[in-house]
Design a protein around this motif. Structure first.
Motif, PDB file in Angstrom:
ATOM      1  N   ASN A 627      15.380  44.481  13.498  1.00 53.85           N
ATOM      2  CA  ASN A 627      15.945  43.273  12.931  1.00 53.85           C
ATOM      3  C   ASN A 627      14.865  42.429  12.267  1.00 53.85           C
ATOM      4  O   ASN A 627      13.764  42.271  12.791  1.00 53.85           O
ATOM      5  N   SER A 628      15.196  41.879  11.120  1.00 55.79           N
ATOM      6  CA  SER A 628      14.236  41.095  10.348  1.00 55.79           C
ATOM      7  C   SER A 628      13.908  39.782  11.051  1.00 55.79           C
ATOM      8  O   SER A 628      14.710  39.235  11.806  1.00 55.79           O
ATOM      9  N   SER A 629      12.717  39.265  10.765  1.00 57.09           N
ATOM     10  CA  SER A 629      12.331  37.946  11.258  1.00 57.09           C
ATOM     11  C   SER A 629      12.508  36.879  10.183  1.00 57.09           C
ATOM     12  O   SER A 629      12.472  35.684  10.471  1.00 57.09           O
ATOM     13  N   ARG A 630      12.678  37.302   8.945  1.00 56.45           N
ATOM     14  CA  ARG A 630      13.036  36.409   7.840  1.00 56.45           C
ATOM     15  C   ARG A 630      14.222  37.045   7.134  1.00 56.45           C
ATOM     16  O   ARG A 630      14.166  38.221   6.755  1.00 56.45           O
ATOM     17  N   TYR A 631      15.282  36.287   6.908  1.00 52.63           N
ATOM     18  CA  TYR A 631      16.520  36.885   6.409  1.00 52.63           C
ATOM     19  C   TYR A 631      17.424  35.812   5.821  1.00 52.63           C
ATOM     20  O   TYR A 631      17.647  34.761   6.390  1.00 52.63           O
ATOM     21  N   ASP A 632      17.916  36.067   4.625  1.00 54.81           N
ATOM     22  CA  ASP A 632      18.936  35.221   3.988  1.00 54.81           C
ATOM     23  C   ASP A 632      19.520  36.016   2.827  1.00 54.81           C
ATOM     24  O   ASP A 632      19.506  37.245   2.855  1.00 54.81           O
ATOM     25  N   LYS A 633      20.081  35.328   1.815  1.00 60.60           N
ATOM     26  CA  LYS A 633      20.730  35.999   0.676  1.00 60.60           C
ATOM     27  C   LYS A 633      21.724  37.029   1.203  1.00 60.60           C
ATOM     28  O   LYS A 633      21.645  38.208   0.870  1.00 60.60           O
ATOM     29  N   THR A 695      18.289  27.771  -5.256  1.00 62.93           N
ATOM     30  CA  THR A 695      17.129  28.566  -4.846  1.00 62.93           C
ATOM     31  C   THR A 695      17.321  29.037  -3.412  1.00 62.93           C
ATOM     32  O   THR A 695      18.119  28.479  -2.651  1.00 62.93           O
ATOM     33  N   SER A 696      16.566  30.056  -3.039  1.00 63.75           N
ATOM     34  CA  SER A 696      16.616  30.584  -1.677  1.00 63.75           C
ATOM     35  C   SER A 696      15.190  30.772  -1.174  1.00 63.75           C
ATOM     36  O   SER A 696      14.224  30.558  -1.909  1.00 63.75           O
ATOM     37  N   GLU A 697      15.060  31.204   0.087  1.00 64.33           N
ATOM     38  CA  GLU A 697      13.735  31.356   0.678  1.00 64.33           C
ATOM     39  C   GLU A 697      12.944  32.432  -0.058  1.00 64.33           C
ATOM     40  O   GLU A 697      13.478  33.486  -0.411  1.00 64.33           O
ATOM     41  N   ASN A 698      11.662  32.159  -0.248  1.00 65.42           N
ATOM     42  CA  ASN A 698      10.800  33.055  -1.020  1.00 65.42           C
ATOM     43  C   ASN A 698       9.955  33.916  -0.087  1.00 65.42           C
ATOM     44  O   ASN A 698       9.036  33.421   0.569  1.00 65.42           O
ATOM     45  N   TYR A 699      10.258  35.202  -0.011  1.00 66.98           N
ATOM     46  CA  TYR A 699       9.477  36.161   0.769  1.00 66.98           C
ATOM     47  C   TYR A 699       9.831  37.551   0.262  1.00 66.98           C
ATOM     48  O   TYR A 699      10.946  37.783  -0.221  1.00 66.98           O
ATOM     49  N   PRO A 700       8.917  38.506   0.335  1.00 61.85           N
ATOM     50  CA  PRO A 700       9.260  39.878  -0.058  1.00 61.85           C
ATOM     51  C   PRO A 700      10.161  40.512   0.991  1.00 61.85           C
ATOM     52  O   PRO A 700      10.029  40.234   2.197  1.00 61.85           O
ATOM     53  N   GLY A 701      11.064  41.374   0.555  1.00 63.82           N
ATOM     54  CA  GLY A 701      11.976  41.971   1.528  1.00 63.82           C
ATOM     55  C   GLY A 701      12.708  43.181   0.987  1.00 63.82           C
ATOM     56  O   GLY A 701      12.435  43.682  -0.106  1.00 63.82           O
ATOM     57  N   TYR A 702      13.661  43.617   1.782  1.00 56.65           N
ATOM     58  CA  TYR A 702      14.451  44.812   1.496  1.00 56.65           C
ATOM     59  C   TYR A 702      15.930  44.431   1.531  1.00 56.65           C
ATOM     60  O   TYR A 702      16.354  43.595   2.338  1.00 56.65           O
ATOM     61  N   TRP A 703      16.726  45.045   0.682  1.00 58.86           N
ATOM     62  CA  TRP A 703      18.171  44.873   0.768  1.00 58.86           C
ATOM     63  C   TRP A 703      18.697  45.725   1.918  1.00 58.86           C
ATOM     64  O   TRP A 703      18.344  46.900   2.049  1.00 58.86           O
ATOM     65  N   ASN A 709      19.537  40.759  11.384  1.00 55.14           N
ATOM     66  CA  ASN A 709      19.522  39.553  12.200  1.00 55.14           C
ATOM     67  C   ASN A 709      20.421  38.455  11.629  1.00 55.14           C
ATOM     68  O   ASN A 709      20.479  38.262  10.403  1.00 55.14           O
ATOM     69  N   LEU A 710      21.107  37.724  12.491  1.00 52.63           N
ATOM     70  CA  LEU A 710      21.890  36.547  12.108  1.00 52.63           C
ATOM     71  C   LEU A 710      21.595  35.363  13.029  1.00 52.63           C
ATOM     72  O   LEU A 710      22.354  34.385  13.046  1.00 52.63           O
ATOM     73  N   ASN A 711      20.519  35.462  13.763  1.00 54.64           N
ATOM     74  CA  ASN A 711      20.193  34.414  14.721  1.00 54.64           C
ATOM     75  C   ASN A 711      20.104  33.049  14.040  1.00 54.64           C
ATOM     76  O   ASN A 711      19.469  32.895  12.999  1.00 54.64           O
ATOM     77  N   SER A 712      20.788  32.055  14.621  1.00 60.56           N
ATOM     78  CA  SER A 712      20.767  30.642  14.213  1.00 60.56           C
ATOM     79  C   SER A 712      21.639  30.323  13.011  1.00 60.56           C
ATOM     80  O   SER A 712      21.725  29.149  12.617  1.00 60.56           O
TER      81      SER A 712
END
Length: 751
Positions: A627-633, A695-703, A709-712
């Motif tokens: 599970n990711s520690s940074r997640y949105d979009k 705008t959304s959170e800026n971090y590199p990631g994967y689709w 994760n959906l925590n919080s």
């Protein structure tokens, strides 16, 4: 004198001093070649050791130390027996009290048997080093006798007779953790504060006849490594310390080989929460193995130039390094690395224990044999050594592990410069007939534990000769999609294809035959997805595999995790395509490529479910294997069946549908963000929106599709993972318009 083939002084400490080499590294790019082009080699240079472990005797405990010369490997640690390869613990055992010697070429024990014991407590052998001429083996640790001969934590053994030397006796007040030896001096590192009855804090030097030398390099905390430089002028020190001879220098220092005076200190160079566990050198460099605890740690490796003792490079992998060794321009290491994303390697995931890097570049090389963590702390490998015999070079690894390359093997393992016997994985293949008059053959590049460059051959309709050959680069965390288009076909014909992968010596089995019929016309729905600019488009038409083929030219394939249900029908849109099913417990897909955070985007997919536990349908996250520690979009379903589109922009920003969509029917879901804000469409209609957040959170990631994760997050469902069918997933680098979304939905019937 240096050994010409290994760069190691004959009879040395078992740590290599190899000359560095000019290297050519692949940067993950794919290279296409015409049919009949030169195939890949069995090993990708500069790697020269295979990842295929050889049969080796085992221990019933931890191997902490090794040294090797003249075809013999000496192993010390905390164990009481050894047993043959393949034997289960407790069977076919022979007594070996904290020490054993092995034939480097066969892995079998030699006749040298020593028993290291302690009158009270647990004896252990933590350091082994050979004299330059190989006639004497020095052992350090915590022990009071060797074969009944009284000693005090250090002993010299005559290698010809395998007996303790009577003319080497000196008392050391506590555990000796590291040794290095020259023709006339033995350097010690450990926990002690007294040697030969005189104060020596953590480091000391004695003559080869056990006379205490005036050399002084007093440290304030435990010493773990000591390494004489190739020119013999300096000694590198490693450990937990913060000062050496009163000079501030945490974990690493270089001192004069004759006096112990500090010649290079490293204040602030290594974080206070990290230590140096091991050191090795080659002709031009000093290399460190580092371990950290807590936050802000440094767990990786550092290369330091010997001419000025300045840093050449450092890697930032997380997962403590315990051992380092150089051979032919490659730094091999034992660690429990789990996150190398900060240096372009694999993201946080289950531990990898054996790695390789160029001495000139910290990028990971394609060499990935593996152990488990094992017993003890547990961290897997603890020590490495190497030597030659019978025209082959051997790399030995000792530690806490109980498996090697997935099979039972405790305490010891070994690798060699050949032969390479491991074949690449069988390629995963998918065919596409979206465009008329052709068949696209897509496949997920394979993985080979000691070769990044593989050769792929495509066989058509059962022919023995390939119709196409191509090479590609892949490693276990980055297996890019390759594609070849067959235009030598006619409308209505059906053709089958199989693909093999080869490392130049070993070739995989052919992939299972996949068949497709050449289309006469363009398929409306996928054609519109592609024409509207999708940068990722997974149709889920694969059979059982880990592969979700990307239909776009970007070839951003997906990894399918934990065996979802393949080829589910009926699919979301008319035609011969299929859907995929996720169980809501841990099945999901993630994109092969790491993406920069999009400034505007659209995500599109179809869902069918009756779940009342909700779950993430699609989203953007920073991890792949957990599970990711940074997640949105992301779009997720609440327990009541309503759909939520969320981004993070100074807080959790969501829009939610008023209707529920867990009714067992197919539903078309599109979420967009751009200059006009956020929009969530279901079945071609705008169902929720906000103009406030662009705008959304800026971090590199994967689709990721099917779970993360959906925590919080608001209205967080019971499950992070979606239970149901998913189909026709697409991602766009733009915000689709309402008319585009409506047009996509209208094409569901194939019109």
């Amino acid at each position: 004198m240096m050994n010409a083939s290994t760069g190691r002084r004959p009879g040395g400490s078992g740590r290599v001093r190899a000359a560095s080499a000019a290297l050519c590294l692949f940067a993950g790019a794919l290279t296409a070649t015409a049919a009949g082009a030169s195939p890949a080699g069995a090993l990708t240079p500069p790697v020269s050791i295979t990842a295929d472990n050889l049969t080796t005797w085992q221990t019933n405990g931890i191997v902490w130390s090794m040294a090797a010369a003249d075809g013999v490997v000496y192993a010390g640690g905390t164990f009481s027996t050894i047993r043959p390869p393949g034997a289960a613990a407790g069977t076919s055992e022979q007594s070996a009290v904290n020490f054993a010697a092995f034939d480097t070429a066969t892995g079998a024990p030699t006749g040298c048997s020593l028993s290291f014991t302690l009158s009270s407590g647990t004896a252990t052998v933590r350091a082994l080093a050979l004299s330059p001429d190989g006639t004497t083996l020095y052992a350090g640790g915590q022990f009071g006798s060797v074969n009944g001969v009284g000693v005090s934590n250090i002993v010299a053994v005559d290698t010809a007779t395998c007996t303790p030397r009577q003319n080497f006796k000196i008392s050391v007040s506590a555990t000796v953790r590291a040794l290095d030896v020259t023709a006339d001096t033995v350097y010690l590192a450990g926990d002690f504060n007294s040697v030969g009855g005189q104060t020596r804090n953590k480091f000391a030097a004695v003559t080869t006849s056990a006379g205490l030398l005036p050399w002084t390099a007093d440290a304030d905390e435990v010493a773990r490594a000591v390494q004489v430089t190739p020119d013999g002028r300096h000694v590198a020190l490693g450990g937990d310390f913060f000062t050496v001879n009163g000079t501030s220098s945490h974990a690493l220092a270089v001192v004069d080989a004759t006096t112990g005076a500090v010649t290079k200190s490293y204040p602030g160079f290594i974080p206070n929460t990290s230590t140096v566990q091991d050191l090795t050198t080659d002709a031009t460099g000093l290399y460190t193995a580092n371990e950290g605890t807590g936050g802000g740690v440094f767990d990786g490796r550092i290369a330091i130039d010997l001419d000025d003792y300045q840093q050449r490079w450092r890697d930032t992998c997380l997962g403590a390094t315990q051992a380092v060794l150089v051979h032919s321009g490659v730094l091999y290491s034992g660690s429990h690395a789990h996150d190398c994303a900060s240096m372009g390697g694999f993201p946080d995931q289950p531990r990898k224990h054996l790695l390789a890097q160029s001495v000139d570049d910290p990028a990971l090389l394609p060499w990935f044999p593996d152990t488990n963590d094992g017993i003890g702390e547990p961290v897997g490998p603890r020590v490495m050594t190497q030597t030659d015999k019978g025209g082959h070079h051997y790399l030995w690894v000792g530690g806490e592990f109980t498996t090697v390359n997935g099979s039972g093997q405790q305490g010891l393992t070994r690798f060699a410069d050949g032969p390479d016997t491991g074949a690449p994985w069988v390629p995963n293949v998918s065919l596409s007939t979206v465009a008329p008059g052709r068949i696209d053959v897509n496949w997920q590049t394979s993985f080979d534990t000691d070769d990044g460059v593989l050769t792929y051959r495509i066989y058509k309709d059962g022919a023995a000769t390939p119709v196409h050959t191509v090479t590609g680069y892949s490693v276990f965390w980055n297996r890019p999609q390759l594609k070849w288009t067959d235009t030598d076909v006619a409308v209505g014909e059906t053709h089958s294809y199989r693909v093999t992968a080869s490392d130049g010596t070993n070739t995989s089995a052919k992939s299972p035959a996949q068949s497709a019929t050449v289309a006469a016309s363009t398929q409306g729905y996928p054609a519109r997805v592609l024409s509207d600019g999708a940068s990722l488009y997974w149709r889920y038409d694969e059979g059982t595999s880990t592969f979700a083929a990307d239909t776009t030219s970007g070839l951003d394939n997906g990894f399918l995790r934990n065996a979802p249900s393949y080829r589910q029908t009926p699919a979301a849109i008319a035609g011969d395509s299929t859907a995929i099913g996720f169980d809501g417990a841990g099945q999901y897909a993630y994109s092969n490529k790491l993406h920069a955070s999009p400034t505007r985007f659209s995500v599109e997919t179809w869902i069918r479910t009756t779940t009342t536990r909700g779950g993430k349908v699609i989203g953007f996250g920073n991890l792949t294997m957990q599970n990711s520690s940074r997640y949105d979009k992301q779009v997720y379903m609440a327990n009541n069946g309503r759909l939520v589109f969320g981004i993070y922009s100074g807080g959790y920003r969501t829009v939610t549908t008023t209707g529920a969509y867990n009714d067992g029917n197919w539903h078309h879901v599109v979420a967009t963000q751009g200059t006009g804000g956020m929009a969530l469409y279901v079945d071609g209609q705008l169902r929720a929106s906000s103009i406030l957040y662009t705008t959304s959170e800026n971090y590199p990631g994967y689709w990721r599709v099917g779970g993360d994760n959906l925590n919080s997050w608001p209205n967080r469902p019971t499950s992070n993972f979606f239970a149901g069918l998913i189909d026709e997933t697409a991602v766009y680098p733009t915000a689709l318009s309402a008319s585009q979304v409506s047009a996509h939905y209208a094409l569901r019937t194939g019109a």
